[in-house]
Design a protein around this motif. Structure first.
Motif, short mmCIF file in Angstrom:
data_model
loop_
_atom_site.label_atom_id
_atom_site.label_comp_id
_atom_site.label_asym_id
_atom_site.label_seq_id
_atom_site.Cartn_x
_atom_site.Cartn_y
_atom_site.Cartn_z
N THR A 50 0.38 -2.55 -10.46
CA THR A 50 -0.78 -1.74 -10.82
C THR A 50 -1.63 -1.50 -9.58
OG1 THR A 50 -2.04 -3.74 -11.36
CG2 THR A 50 -0.87 -2.65 -13.17
N PRO A 51 -2.31 -0.36 -9.54
CA PRO A 51 -3.24 -0.14 -8.43
C PRO A 51 -4.36 -1.17 -8.55
CG PRO A 51 -2.95 1.87 -9.73
CD PRO A 51 -2.27 0.76 -10.47
N TYR A 103 0.85 -1.18 0.00
CA TYR A 103 0.00 0.00 0.00
C TYR A 103 0.89 1.22 0.00
CZ TYR A 103 0.91 -0.21 5.02
OH TYR A 103 1.53 -0.28 6.24
N ALA A 104 0.35 2.30 -0.57
CA ALA A 104 1.07 3.57 -0.60
C ALA A 104 0.10 4.67 -0.23
CB ALA A 104 1.64 3.84 -1.99
N ASP A 105 0.58 5.65 0.46
CA ASP A 105 -0.24 6.81 0.78
C ASP A 105 -0.70 7.44 -0.54
OD1 ASP A 105 -0.68 9.80 1.32
OD2 ASP A 105 -0.47 8.98 3.35
N LYS A 106 -1.97 7.82 -0.59
CA LYS A 106 -2.53 8.41 -1.81
C LYS A 106 -1.75 9.63 -2.28
CE LYS A 106 -7.22 6.88 -0.96
NZ LYS A 106 -8.59 7.28 -0.65
N SER A 107 -1.16 10.36 -1.35
CA SER A 107 -0.43 11.57 -1.72
C SER A 107 1.03 11.31 -2.09
CB SER A 107 -0.50 12.58 -0.56
OG SER A 107 0.21 12.08 0.56
N ASN A 108 1.50 10.07 -1.91
CA ASN A 108 2.90 9.76 -2.19
C ASN A 108 3.06 9.37 -3.66
OD1 ASN A 108 5.55 8.96 -2.25
ND2 ASN A 108 5.44 7.83 -0.33
N GLU A 109 3.02 10.38 -4.51
CA GLU A 109 3.07 10.16 -5.95
C GLU A 109 4.42 9.59 -6.40
OE1 GLU A 109 1.72 13.67 -7.96
OE2 GLU A 109 -0.15 13.69 -6.81
N ALA A 116 6.33 7.43 -4.77
CA ALA A 116 6.31 5.99 -4.53
C ALA A 116 5.44 5.29 -5.57
CB ALA A 116 5.82 5.69 -3.12
N GLN A 117 4.28 5.86 -5.85
CA GLN A 117 3.37 5.25 -6.82
C GLN A 117 4.03 5.16 -8.20
OE1 GLN A 117 -0.67 6.86 -6.73
NE2 GLN A 117 -0.24 7.57 -4.65
N LYS A 118 4.79 6.17 -8.57
CA LYS A 118 5.50 6.17 -9.85
C LYS A 118 6.51 5.02 -9.90
CE LYS A 118 8.17 9.22 -12.85
NZ LYS A 118 8.78 10.54 -12.99
N VAL A 119 7.24 4.82 -8.81
CA VAL A 119 8.21 3.73 -8.74
C VAL A 119 7.51 2.39 -8.87
CG1 VAL A 119 9.83 2.52 -7.20
CG2 VAL A 119 9.91 5.01 -7.38
N TYR A 120 6.41 2.20 -8.15
CA TYR A 120 5.69 0.92 -8.18
C TYR A 120 5.16 0.63 -9.58
CZ TYR A 120 5.90 1.67 -3.13
OH TYR A 120 6.32 1.91 -1.86
#
Length: 148
Positions: A137-138, A119-125, A127-131
């Motif tokens: 995928t979300p 899981y990643a914090d919604k605001s941690n863009e 981290a989401q980019k790295v994943y």
């Protein structure tokens, strides 16, 4: 860079990583003794999870924890990645990618392991980019929690 299972002598590094991460991400000051005992519990009992560390020139520069979710739909275990930390001067140098690749390789070569979640914090863009770059995928679930 070497990625390996954490050992008991990694306890201090991992404890400090967790305290710094809480400070950086949530502005929370964690009690050292509580985190120390929590990390120790995992290092002493593999049924709780498994830490992995990235090491460069003998220095631990990153870590993550995997924990287990039983999936009756898949008749196997899904690994959850949590407690990810990379020392600031080594960020964006492939440390997390190497840790993730190590975990993914375990899943690919063990028929009892069915996948990886995190899981990643919604605001941690960032981290989401790295994943996403690593092929994650979300999912279609929302994560809810109640914590004491």
């Amino acid at each position: 860079m070497l990625v390996r299972k954490a050992k008991s002598n990694d306890l201090d590094s991992i404890t400090e990583f967790q305290r710094v991460m809480a400070r950086e991400t949530e502005n929370i000051e964690l009690e050292h003794s509580t985190v120390y005992r929590g990390v120790s519990a995992v290092l002493e009992d593999a049924t709780k999870g498994q830490y992995y560390v990235a090491e460069k020139d003998g220095k631990v520069i990153g870590s993550l924890l995997t924990t287990f979710e039983w999936s009756d739909w898949r008749n196997g275990t899904v690994l959850w990645i949590q407690s990810v930390y990379v020392v600031p001067e080594f960020r964006r140098t492939g440390v997390y990618s190497s840790l993730y690749a190590h975990v993914k390789n375990r899943v690919l070569h063990n028929p009892d392991l069915k996948g990886i979640r995190l899981y990643a914090d919604k605001s941690n863009e960032a981290a989401q980019k790295v994943y996403r770059k690593l092929g994650m995928t979300p999912d279609h679930y929302l994560t809810f929690e109640w914590l004491k």
